[in-house]
Design an enzyme around this catalytic site. Structure first.
Site, mmCIF file in Angstrom:
data_model
loop_
_atom_site.group_PDB
_atom_site.id
_atom_site.type_symbol
_atom_site.label_atom_id
_atom_site.label_comp_id
_atom_site.label_asym_id
_atom_site.label_seq_id
_atom_site.Cartn_x
_atom_site.Cartn_y
_atom_site.Cartn_z
ATOM 1 N N ALA A 1 0.825 -1.214 0.000
ATOM 2 C CA ALA A 1 0.000 0.000 0.000
ATOM 3 C C ALA A 1 0.861 1.268 0.000
ATOM 4 C CB ALA A 1 -0.920 -0.027 1.212
ATOM 5 N N HIS A 2 0.208 2.402 0.002
ATOM 6 C CA HIS A 2 0.923 3.685 -0.078
ATOM 7 C C HIS A 2 1.808 3.927 1.140
ATOM 8 C CE1 HIS A 2 -3.079 5.712 1.371
ATOM 9 N NE2 HIS A 2 -2.797 4.662 2.069
#
Lengths: 338, 338, 338
Positions: free
Chosen positions: C236-237
């Site tokens: 994920a980010h």
């Protein structure tokens, strides 16, 4: 083509109206083509269908006076499924087209009536059997072999030497033949294990969207005939899947594992590397298998690490019961001698 | 365009310098275009930004004397989010281009200012609304319907009859409308259930990368408005997702399940087929729901099979406590009468 | 090129026959090119290989009199791996071609000997280093940077500003740089958090098929050098992955988590957002980490929520033992005072 009467005979249904009408396909009322049968679960939809080009209505309800022939059945899903499969065997496949933007390299052999979609790429030495359709955006690297009557949906990637037998369906975004996850660490250095094998997919397999099947390291990753694989399934290198296996979405089968015939794997389940699961076993959703499951083991496994599903349920139930009495139990345990 | 003063008014920020400067976009210092506001969390970055073309600095720190107007805020994420969303409503979309390598079939209706990327394929009878962008490598099979202001990132596949409403974002590699995983086994033969429905995605939905949403069997798989779906989410056939639902990555929702409004699903969670989860419930990561969750049930569920999160935590805690006293308990149990 | 004698010296193997023969590649008997060494695990395959163009046989068995030079080793996987890696360093890369259907925009800088496959798209301002191969159907949005000697397999999507260093392999269907899953809910409205950062992938990373790595929100999602990532991994980010990390298939690492050097993550494991896992730790398959794992914590974690693997196994074992005595225990507990 098949007449309504013939269908009724094969699937045990009641014909109302002209049973000699011929059916070419079963389709949603929204997307009717000439010769299509369609379906309604309710009166209102049935009335709307009267005004369409559908040749026949398949329904579970009593529609009374009706402009078209009606095939009345008890179980819509079962009926539609049998009709769909009957027609598959009888109706001629649509003529395939090679889209002008498809890039087809030399030494490619395309059978009769092969379709190749826009911007697809078919690499050197590839062979595609009759009546197989390869949709837009697919990439077949080189020396890929695909049999007859297959349907490869859009944006699928097939690595070199992948071999796909007949009547296989692959949905969009799936990758077949990528390198397995293999490394050797030695003196602090990480070395990639070369992945030199391939993937073989036998007859009548269906593979969902965005699924991955990795090539073997030295040998072959095999998917047995009639096996059905859902979306997001990870099948690692050297795995051997038997026949008539069902693998639900987001399941992972690690390297060199083997799965016997008729096994059913629930969603998000997993099998560790080098583990074998005997034929006819069932894995509940989210189950993780880390020890071999033999023929003599119970039928259904559950949990992680996996155990006999009944035993696992009893254990969870007993923990819940113990917890309900935790105060009493804690008081008692505190008073026990060491 | 929006002035800095106007922004400060709407998001409660302090303006230092010329508040009449107009802002077109908020962007990283690395990728500035004319009219962009940018951001810095530290003095050093702020100094570097002084020499760029940025029209304004958004920051949480005190930068002292500064060459450009400064918008000082307390919470960068909240501020950037509000600015981004304000500008989305006001700034004209970029003019779309049809790349010369895009393959667009007959009977396709493209709205004003539609962008179509390189090697994209848009099949017969498809309609695309104004200001929608379809990136390179996308495949829209046929009779797809996309509304206004949508952004379909690269290499997305949309199966026939997929319907996407307005302001929907779909990230790369996602497959929408593939056949669901449905078979009937009869007398040892496996029959594919025809998947004749479609997928409908309502306004303001965002869908992550490499996600799958399967078409309905007879009817429609529906994603309600404002719902946000992360990467690798599996949404099976006939599923009905409500409004304002958040579904984190690698979650799976099995066939014909339904999810109420405002539900939040943690990563790697799952819902079994035909199960419904009432509105406003929360599922912790890795939770697996195999029984309906009703309005009257607790708010948060955990574990597999899922149970009230508090109860589940107590059970796990009690097991840990019991295990700490395992010797004493085992001795005691051995002495108990049968 | 490398002689057989030289290889034998470097990997400790026995040469039978002419050791001065030069080797260019190691490959499966099925796909031999000029200068290839190949392998056999059994006598029958070895005999078939005698009649091929292979320059040398790598084997673990005694093949007796043999038409070609033989390199006999004890561990095929280890030997093939070392040979493969030795040859990678020495053999000149194949000359790259730009396929005529590739769409390459302005301001793109391609190094020497770069390959670009059919229907690939390379957007404005992208730079690609020497000897890098970008296969058919890949989409590099714009201002992407790729180093030397990389191999980007088919149908990969790289979002703008993605930066990939040298000798990186990415398998098909992978999406790098898509927006992270970030929203702010305020007064019943859902606002998208702008994702303005990017992804940086360091030297010698390998990424499997159909994997996702999201861009940072304000900053950068980083994959450290030598790290190996399997298929279907969700990163994920704002995640920061260290060096020499192994991440098995279907694992998810949530937003802003960090993973130390040399960590090994089993399949289907997960790390919650903002959690850090210290260097050198191991997570068993399906483990879910929801609290930081520090250097002083045990080496291996298991279960969800994750705990010391040994402790977790003991707890599960004790539950199983308790359940075996459930009747006795229940009778006893019922008789306990409140």
């Amino acid at each position: 083509m098949l007449t309504i009467n013939k269908i009724a005979e094969l699937i045990d249904a009641e014909v109302i109206g002209d049973g000699d009408v011929q059916v070419k396909r079963i389709a949603h009322p929204r997307c009717l083509e000439k010769g299509d049968m369609t379906f309604a679960f309710d009166e209102e939809t049935a009335r709307l269908i009267e005004e369409t080009d559908a040749v026949c209505l398949l329904t579970t309800i009593d529609v009374g006076k009706y402009k078209k022939p009606v095939l009345k059945v008890k179980d819509m899903k079962a009926a539609a499924t049998m009709i769909y499969n009957l027609l598959l065997k009888i109706v001629e496949p649509k003529k395939g087209n090679i889209h002008p933007t498809a890039a087809i390299e030399e030494d490619v052999i395309l059978g009769k009536n092969v379709g190749v979609g826009a911007n697809a790429f078919i690499g050197k030495g590839t062979e595609v059997g009759d009546n197989t359709n390869i949709e837009a955006g697919c990439v077949l690297k080189y020396k890929v072999k695909i049999g007859k009557g297959c349907y490869i949906n859009a944006n699928v990637t097939l690595y070199e030497y992948t071999e796909i037998h007949d009547n296989v369906i692959i949905h969009s975004g799936t990758s077949i033949g990528a390198d397995g996850f293999g490394y050797i660490t030695k003196d602090g250095e990480i070395y990639k294990v070369p992945q030199m094998g391939r993937v073989v997919i036998k007859n009548n397999v269906e593979i969902g969207a965005n699924t991955c099947i990795d090539r073997g390291t030295f040998d072959t990753t095999v998917i047995g005939k009639n096996t059905k694989i859902d979306n997001f399934v990870q099948i690692a290198h050297n795995v051997n899947i038997g026949e008539n296996v069902f693998i639900a979405a987001q399941t992972g089968i690690a390297g060199s594992a083997s799965v016997g015939n008729n096994v059913m794997m629930g969603g998000q389940s997993g099998i560790s590397n080098h583990i074998s699961v005997a034929a006819n076993k069932k894995l509940a959703a989210k189950t993780g298998v880390i020890r071999n499951i033999k023929e003599s083991d119970p039928e259904t496994f559950f949990g992680y690490p996996s155990r006999d599903a009944r035993e696992a349920m009893k254990q969870l139930g007993f923990l819940s019961w113990l917890n309900k009495h935790s105060k009493k139990i804690m008081k008692m345990v505190k008073n026990l001698p060491e």
